[in-house]
Design a protein around this motif. Structure first.
Motif, PDB file in Angstrom:
ATOM      1  N   ALA A 225       0.863  -1.178   0.000  1.00  0.00           N
ATOM      2  CA  ALA A 225       0.000   0.000   0.000  1.00  0.00           C
ATOM      3  C   ALA A 225       0.898   1.225   0.000  1.00  0.00           C
ATOM      4  O   ALA A 225       1.838   1.315   0.787  1.00  0.00           O
ATOM      5  N   ALA A 226       0.627   2.159  -0.894  1.00  0.00           N
ATOM      6  CA  ALA A 226       1.416   3.392  -0.986  1.00  0.00           C
ATOM      7  C   ALA A 226       0.479   4.587  -0.865  1.00  0.00           C
ATOM      8  O   ALA A 226      -0.563   4.633  -1.527  1.00  0.00           O
ATOM      9  N   PRO A 227       0.826   5.572  -0.019  1.00  0.00           N
ATOM     10  CA  PRO A 227      -0.029   6.749   0.102  1.00  0.00           C
ATOM     11  C   PRO A 227      -0.068   7.516  -1.211  1.00  0.00           C
ATOM     12  O   PRO A 227       0.962   7.715  -1.853  1.00  0.00           O
ATOM     13  N   ARG A 228      -1.269   7.922  -1.624  1.00  0.00           N
ATOM     14  CA  ARG A 228      -1.423   8.589  -2.912  1.00  0.00           C
ATOM     15  C   ARG A 228      -1.893  10.037  -2.740  1.00  0.00           C
ATOM     16  O   ARG A 228      -1.318  10.945  -3.293  1.00  0.00           O
ATOM     17  N   THR A 229      -2.975  10.245  -1.994  1.00  0.00           N
ATOM     18  CA  THR A 229      -3.500  11.591  -1.814  1.00  0.00           C
ATOM     19  C   THR A 229      -3.847  11.855  -0.354  1.00  0.00           C
ATOM     20  O   THR A 229      -4.170  10.932   0.391  1.00  0.00           O
ATOM     21  N   ALA A 230      -3.781  13.121   0.012  1.00  0.00           N
ATOM     22  CA  ALA A 230      -4.229  13.584   1.325  1.00  0.00           C
ATOM     23  C   ALA A 230      -5.407  14.513   1.087  1.00  0.00           C
ATOM     24  O   ALA A 230      -5.279  15.512   0.381  1.00  0.00           O
ATOM     25  N   ARG A 231      -6.553  14.163   1.647  1.00  0.00           N
ATOM     26  CA  ARG A 231      -7.757  14.982   1.482  1.00  0.00           C
ATOM     27  C   ARG A 231      -8.088  15.613   2.833  1.00  0.00           C
ATOM     28  O   ARG A 231      -8.380  14.913   3.801  1.00  0.00           O
ATOM     29  N   TRP A 232      -7.993  16.934   2.861  1.00  0.00           N
ATOM     30  CA  TRP A 232      -8.197  17.704   4.076  1.00  0.00           C
ATOM     31  C   TRP A 232      -9.581  18.344   4.051  1.00  0.00           C
ATOM     32  O   TRP A 232      -9.866  19.153   3.180  1.00  0.00           O
ATOM     33  N   SER A 233     -10.440  18.016   5.007  1.00  0.00           N
ATOM     34  CA  SER A 233     -11.716  18.706   5.192  1.00  0.00           C
ATOM     35  C   SER A 233     -11.463  19.733   6.289  1.00  0.00           C
ATOM     36  O   SER A 233     -11.187  19.379   7.434  1.00  0.00           O
ATOM     37  N   MET A 234     -11.526  20.996   5.923  1.00  0.00           N
ATOM     38  CA  MET A 234     -11.014  22.068   6.780  1.00  0.00           C
ATOM     39  C   MET A 234     -11.987  22.545   7.856  1.00  0.00           C
ATOM     40  O   MET A 234     -11.643  23.388   8.664  1.00  0.00           O
ATOM     41  N   GLY A 235     -13.207  22.026   7.889  1.00  0.00           N
ATOM     42  CA  GLY A 235     -14.158  22.393   8.925  1.00  0.00           C
ATOM     43  C   GLY A 235     -14.992  23.606   8.593  1.00  0.00           C
ATOM     44  O   GLY A 235     -15.972  23.896   9.274  1.00  0.00           O
ATOM     45  N   ASP A 236     -14.603  24.342   7.558  1.00  0.00           N
ATOM     46  CA  ASP A 236     -15.355  25.531   7.148  1.00  0.00           C
ATOM     47  C   ASP A 236     -16.119  25.282   5.845  1.00  0.00           C
ATOM     48  O   ASP A 236     -16.554  26.213   5.188  1.00  0.00           O
ATOM     49  N   GLY A 237     -16.254  24.010   5.465  1.00  0.00           N
ATOM     50  CA  GLY A 237     -16.932  23.659   4.223  1.00  0.00           C
ATOM     51  C   GLY A 237     -15.992  23.496   3.044  1.00  0.00           C
ATOM     52  O   GLY A 237     -16.414  23.129   1.957  1.00  0.00           O
ATOM     53  N   THR A 238     -14.704  23.743   3.246  1.00  0.00           N
ATOM     54  CA  THR A 238     -13.705  23.639   2.182  1.00  0.00           C
ATOM     55  C   THR A 238     -12.978  22.312   2.280  1.00  0.00           C
ATOM     56  O   THR A 238     -12.659  21.850   3.377  1.00  0.00           O
ATOM     57  N   THR A 239     -12.691  21.721   1.119  1.00  0.00           N
ATOM     58  CA  THR A 239     -11.882  20.507   1.047  1.00  0.00           C
ATOM     59  C   THR A 239     -10.664  20.804   0.194  1.00  0.00           C
ATOM     60  O   THR A 239     -10.776  21.415  -0.866  1.00  0.00           O
ATOM     61  N   VAL A 240      -9.498  20.374   0.668  1.00  0.00           N
ATOM     62  CA  VAL A 240      -8.232  20.556  -0.045  1.00  0.00           C
ATOM     63  C   VAL A 240      -7.669  19.161  -0.311  1.00  0.00           C
ATOM     64  O   VAL A 240      -7.488  18.374   0.622  1.00  0.00           O
ATOM     65  N   THR A 241      -7.403  18.838  -1.589  1.00  0.00           N
ATOM     66  CA  THR A 241      -6.812  17.550  -1.931  1.00  0.00           C
ATOM     67  C   THR A 241      -5.394  17.772  -2.430  1.00  0.00           C
ATOM     68  O   THR A 241      -5.174  18.570  -3.342  1.00  0.00           O
TER      69      THR A 241
END
Length: 160
Positions: free
Chosen positions: A60-76
């Motif tokens: 298994a290799a890490p591919r993406t980090a998906r951040w849900s910022m708590g203010d309705g924004t998601t950063v991938t």
């Protein structure tokens, strides 16, 4: 394929720690927040399963980090992000890889903080000692943290 899934199920994936800059104290509205995952947890992990006459290796290799910022924004982000270095980086500058700028304070959020969630997606591949191989369903690990986001208030005094 059953043996590959058994090996996949035996994988012990690290839980990524959420790292931000600033790392302590509140975050300021309109100031970029750097996001990253520690390099020690952003690495491939392997496991094996044996059957009579052979074995299957799964990675298994890490591919993406998906951040849900708590203010309705998601950063991938396509990687772990870049750690902030005070000697190298401008505290008011944006991250070159992974970051977010809050537009509102967390005052109205639950308990006065934003609940930040990080989900790391892992691609999973398998390889048989007899030459076969392929890709399995991805895995996802997650963790959470809280960030207080505040506004800086200026004060103007009259000297006259």
């Amino acid at each position: 394929m059953t043996v590959a899934n058994q090996a996949r199920d035996s994988l012990v994936l690290p839980t990524a720690e959420i790292s931000t800059s600033p790392s302590s104290g509140p975050v300021l509205v309109q100031v970029p927040v750097w996001l990253w995952v520690d390099d020690g947890t952003w690495r491939p992990v392997s496991a094996q399963a044996s059957v009579p006459g052979g074995s299957v290796s799964v990675t298994a290799a890490p591919r993406t980090a998906r951040w849900s910022m708590g203010d309705g924004t998601t950063v991938t982000c396509d990687g772990p992000g870049v750690p902030f270095d005070l000697g190298r980086d401008d505290p008011a500058g944006e991250s070159p890889e992974c970051g977010h700028t809050y537009r509102r304070a967390s005052v109205g959020a639950s308990q006065g903080v934003y609940a930040v969630r990080l989900a790391v997606t892992w691609t999973v591949t398998w390889e048989s000692s007899e030459g076969g191989g392929g890709e399995l369903d991805p895995l996802v690990t997650s963790t959470a943290a809280e960030l207080e986001v505040v506004e800086s208030q200026g004060l103007v005094e009259s000297t006259g």
